[in-house]
Scaffold this motif. Sequence first.
Motif, short mmCIF file in Angstrom:
data_model
loop_
_atom_site.label_atom_id
_atom_site.label_comp_id
_atom_site.label_asym_id
_atom_site.label_seq_id
_atom_site.Cartn_x
_atom_site.Cartn_y
_atom_site.Cartn_z
N ARG A 21 0.83 -1.21 0.00
CA ARG A 21 0.00 0.00 0.00
C ARG A 21 0.86 1.26 0.00
N LEU A 22 1.98 1.20 0.71
CA LEU A 22 2.88 2.36 0.69
C LEU A 22 3.43 2.61 -0.71
N ASP A 23 3.76 1.55 -1.41
CA ASP A 23 4.32 1.71 -2.74
C ASP A 23 3.28 2.21 -3.74
N ARG A 24 2.01 1.82 -3.53
CA ARG A 24 0.97 2.23 -4.47
C ARG A 24 0.33 3.56 -4.10
N GLU A 25 0.06 3.76 -2.79
CA GLU A 25 -0.72 4.91 -2.37
C GLU A 25 0.03 5.85 -1.43
N ARG A 26 1.25 5.46 -1.05
CA ARG A 26 2.03 6.26 -0.10
C ARG A 26 1.34 6.38 1.24
N ARG A 27 0.59 5.33 1.58
CA ARG A 27 -0.05 5.29 2.89
C ARG A 27 0.15 3.89 3.46
N VAL A 40 10.30 18.79 27.34
CA VAL A 40 11.03 17.53 27.16
C VAL A 40 10.06 16.37 26.94
N THR A 41 9.00 16.34 27.75
CA THR A 41 7.99 15.29 27.59
C THR A 41 7.30 15.39 26.24
N LEU A 42 7.01 16.62 25.80
CA LEU A 42 6.39 16.82 24.49
C LEU A 42 7.31 16.37 23.37
N ALA A 43 8.60 16.66 23.50
CA ALA A 43 9.56 16.23 22.47
C ALA A 43 9.60 14.72 22.38
N GLN A 44 9.55 14.04 23.51
CA GLN A 44 9.56 12.58 23.50
C GLN A 44 8.29 12.04 22.83
N LEU A 45 7.15 12.65 23.11
CA LEU A 45 5.91 12.23 22.48
C LEU A 45 5.94 12.46 20.98
N LEU A 46 6.50 13.59 20.55
CA LEU A 46 6.58 13.88 19.11
C LEU A 46 7.47 12.86 18.40
N ILE A 47 8.55 12.46 19.04
CA ILE A 47 9.42 11.43 18.44
C ILE A 47 8.65 10.12 18.29
N MET A 48 7.90 9.76 19.32
CA MET A 48 7.12 8.53 19.25
C MET A 48 6.08 8.59 18.14
N VAL A 49 5.39 9.72 18.02
CA VAL A 49 4.38 9.86 16.97
C VAL A 49 5.02 9.83 15.58
N ALA A 50 6.17 10.48 15.45
CA ALA A 50 6.85 10.52 14.15
C ALA A 50 7.25 9.12 13.70
N PHE A 51 7.81 8.33 14.60
CA PHE A 51 8.20 6.97 14.22
C PHE A 51 6.98 6.06 14.05
N GLY A 52 5.93 6.32 14.81
CA GLY A 52 4.71 5.53 14.61
C GLY A 52 4.10 5.77 13.25
N LYS A 53 4.19 7.00 12.76
CA LYS A 53 3.64 7.34 11.45
C LYS A 53 4.52 6.88 10.31
N SER A 54 5.82 7.00 10.46
CA SER A 54 6.75 6.70 9.37
C SER A 54 7.48 5.37 9.53
N GLY A 55 7.18 4.62 10.60
CA GLY A 55 7.93 3.40 10.86
C GLY A 55 7.85 2.38 9.74
N ASN A 56 6.65 2.15 9.20
CA ASN A 56 6.50 1.18 8.12
C ASN A 56 7.25 1.62 6.87
N TYR A 57 7.21 2.91 6.58
CA TYR A 57 7.91 3.41 5.39
C TYR A 57 9.43 3.26 5.55
N LEU A 58 9.95 3.65 6.70
CA LEU A 58 11.39 3.52 6.93
C LEU A 58 11.82 2.06 6.85
N TYR A 59 11.01 1.20 7.40
CA TYR A 59 11.35 -0.23 7.39
C TYR A 59 11.29 -0.79 5.96
N MET A 60 10.31 -0.36 5.18
CA MET A 60 10.22 -0.81 3.80
C MET A 60 11.44 -0.37 3.00
N ARG A 61 11.86 0.88 3.16
CA ARG A 61 13.03 1.38 2.43
C ARG A 61 14.29 0.62 2.82
#
Length: 335
Positions: free
Chosen positions: A186-192, A268-289
């Motif tokens: 799905r990432l390759d076809r729809e970028r999602r 600091v807590t917000l920065a940690q949460l943002l890192i978690m959200v960023a990897f949660g959103k892009s984790g599959n894409y990074l792993y596919m690449r």
Amino acid sequence: MFFYQGQSCPVCAHRFGLADDIVACPVCGAPHHRECWQHGGRCHFDALHGTPEQWKRDRPEQIDVSPDNAPPDNTPPAGDCPHCGYYNPTFAEICARCGKALPEKDWAAPSADDNQPENPPPWSGWGPSGPGQSAGGYHEYRPFRMPDFDRCGGVPKDETIDGETAGDLAAVVGPNSHYYLPRFSRLDRERRGGWNCAAMLLTPYWLFYRKQYLAGGIALSLWLALLGIRNLLLDQMIAVLGENSFEQLAAALTSGSFGNLPLLLGLVTLAQLLIMVAFGKSGNYLYMRLCTKRVRRLREADPAGYRAALPTAGGISFALAMAAYMAVQFAAFWL
């Protein structure tokens, strides 16, 4: 027992019962009572192995299950198979006699298996499509629908994902590939590719678990840095409170004795949460690449035999995940 209905033990000549302990010869498949097998120490037909007289199932007469030979609508078949009237066990999904799929059963209804009459056994060399279309051991038809595990999660193995086939990517991913391959497609076809909860909740540990060394090192470094800053801020707040910290906490918060320390701690807590959200959103894409790069690198290095190296090039590493976890725990205790 289902495979040997109507058969008799060649040693004692007694017909097998539902509760009998049956041993099948690994060479010809001849069934024996376990005690009879142990008494002789070998197959009763051992001398015939490899010869035309080797044991094989009796093949009953061929049954015409074509639509032209179907019974009238007002004449239901005797058994539970709507095509040939054969009696099948409760959990059978395919008729052992004609190979047709059985209708879905109402499992809440009482079962009548105990009152089934004796049936002729399945026969050798007879499969769902006719003679010679056998399946399973000893060239016998397998009556239960045992689905094969699809490590690509329904994605065709020859489908191209980011320039590499799904089969090669599944070999690199290893365990749980049936989860990742549909998302890679799905990432390759729809970028999602959807969220990856493991990447969000266990960010550095998941990255090292999946052997993403660069991303894991970056995430772990950020994790340790934020952890060190948070502990430093907490130490300063404790120093401001003094010995009676719990009693003075409310007063210190309202009087502003902490200054900007609570704000910095929140950032600091917000920065940690943002890192978690960023990897949660892009984790599959990074792993596919990463997986496609590993496949491409191995294929370019050895076009003929690169597939043998795919499982070791990827897969998982529980040891790396535990090392990252221990590093975080060590930092939390000493920083």
